[in-house]
Design an enzyme around this catalytic site. Structure first.
Site, PDB file in Angstrom:
ATOM      1  N   LYS A   1      12.461   2.711   0.003  1.00 37.19           N
ATOM      2  CA  LYS A   1      11.391   2.315  -0.597  1.00 37.19           C
ATOM      3  C   LYS A   1      11.358   1.192  -1.589  1.00 37.19           C
ATOM      4  CE  LYS A   1       8.662   4.148   0.980  1.00 37.19           C
ATOM      5  NZ  LYS A   1       8.087   4.071   2.363  1.00 37.19           N
TER       6      LYS A   1
ATOM      7  N   LYS B   1       3.200   0.584   5.237  1.00 36.20           N
ATOM      8  CA  LYS B   1       3.685  -0.108   4.160  1.00 36.20           C
ATOM      9  C   LYS B   1       2.451  -0.559   3.118  1.00 36.20           C
ATOM     10  CE  LYS B   1       7.551  -0.111   6.046  1.00 36.20           C
ATOM     11  NZ  LYS B   1       8.605   0.830   5.668  1.00 36.20           N
TER      12      LYS B   1
END
Length: 370
Positions: free
Chosen positions: A127, A333
């Protein structure tokens, strides 16, 4: 002989003489040597030439949702250097040997793409912006990147280096082979294993404010799994004393100093490059410039390649020539984060403060996380 589609013709060539194919390929390689390879090869991505490649390459798996490029469905394995592939897949390894005008390369080796172990790895963090970095980097003609995350050093090490090599895309002599598996950064055995493969491998870590990283991580977890308890109940061992459970994966991954220390036991600081995940979004060209320098590459990926998509909150790649659509990262995303109690956020900031300071010192760089 494979069927070629010439991007500026609308009809398809079914059959022609080998020499014509070679000429066309040579013509392509000549174009490739100029910077126009960037636009040119992106055009190429969309023409879907050389289907043989799909079977020939072990690394093209049916794309999972996580890796799909929004709507465009480009096979991930392709990148700015697919020309190199063409030489081997479309015409065969010996394509250029004895071809008029190429005798200078006595061996023909420069034209032969082979599978090699990676010279660079994006090792973390989850992440942090690793997919964005990989997709931006693969615009560079001298980068050959594996699209999926092979998880070799953490999960599949027993399969051996030959298996790992077989996963890699083919690359020409001067090209850099790279893969990304964000879990490498935090797994204990990994640094020694990577070192056993290569002592001079270049390591890239994308880091991001550990608090927002943890929330992003948690957001991904709840998107994939039902009935996950609230963030607070996982983040704290004891909510009333405010004691934090630093072993809960989303929080543990953010203890960057601790993880970096393990890597520094095996690799010199000069072989590790830290990328700011925040700056990768606010100034992609600037961060990419530093990465290209670190990899010893010419700065070919520049601000001309990016535009900012306000909806996604992410830089996207400008419209590749010959394509009607610009290219943003996939749907998974830039998710909207789960909302977290501000008091909990503050408690986490306090918790990370000392860890971040230590990390800044090891890094020789202040990332400015609040």
């Amino acid at each position: 002989m494979a069927t070629f589609h010439h991007h500026h013709h609308h009809h398809h060539h079914q059959q022609h003489y080998p020499s014509a194919d070679l000429r066309r390929l040579f013509h392509r390689l000549t174009i490739a040597s100029s910077l126009s390879i960037l636009c040119f090869s992106l055009v190429y991505l969309l023409t879907g030439c050389c289907e043989s490649e799909l079977t020939e390459n072990s690394e093209i798996k049916p794309p999972t949702r996580e890796f799909l490029v929004s709507g465009s469905g480009w096979p991930y394995e392709r990148n700015g250097t697919s020309v190199a592939k063409e030489v081997t897949t479309a015409v065969g390894e010996r394509a250029f040997i004895g071809h008029p005008g190429l005798e200078a390369n006595s061996s023909g080796k420069e034209w032969t793409a082979t599978r090699r172990l990676p010279q660079a790895l994006i090792i973390g963090v989850k992440k942090g912006g690793t997919r964005a970095l990989l997709e931006f980097l693969r615009l560079h003609p001298d980068i050959r990147a594996l699209g999926s995350e092979p998880h070799f050093f953490d999960r599949h090490y027993a399969r051996g280096l030959d298996w790992y090599r077989s996963m890699m895309p083919k690359a020409l002599d001067g090209q850099i082979v790279i893969e990304k598996t964000p879990r490498y950064f935090v797994t204990v055995e990994t640094p020694a294993r990577v070192h056993a493969m290569s002592q001079d491998v270049k390591l890239i870590v994308v880091v991001r404010d550990p608090v927002t990283r943890a929330i992003s991580d948690y957001t991904q977890i709840i998107s994939k799994t039902h009935d996950i308890p609230p963030f607070e109940s996982l983040a704290f061992k004891n909510r009333t004393t405010g004691q934090i459970d630093s072993l809960w994966s989303p929080l543990w991954i953010g203890l960057y100093a601790q993880h970096l220390e393990r890597w520094l036991a095996w690799f010199p600081r000069t072989q590790i490059h830290l990328v700011s995940g925040e700056r990768l979004i606010s100034d992609p060209a600037g961060e990419l410039g530093k990465v290209q320098d670190f990899l010893g590459l010419q700065r070919i990926v520049t601000d001309k390649h990016f535009y900012f998509n306000k909806t996604k909150g992410f830089p996207c790649l400008k419209k590749p020539e010959g394509s009607s659509k610009p290219h943003c990262l996939g749907k998974t995303k830039g998710r909207t984060h789960a909302s977290i109690d501000p008091e909990v956020m503050q408690r986490l900031r306090d918790f990370y403060k000392v860890h971040n300071q230590r990390f800044y010192q090891m890094a020789g760089q202040d990332f400015g996380w609040q």
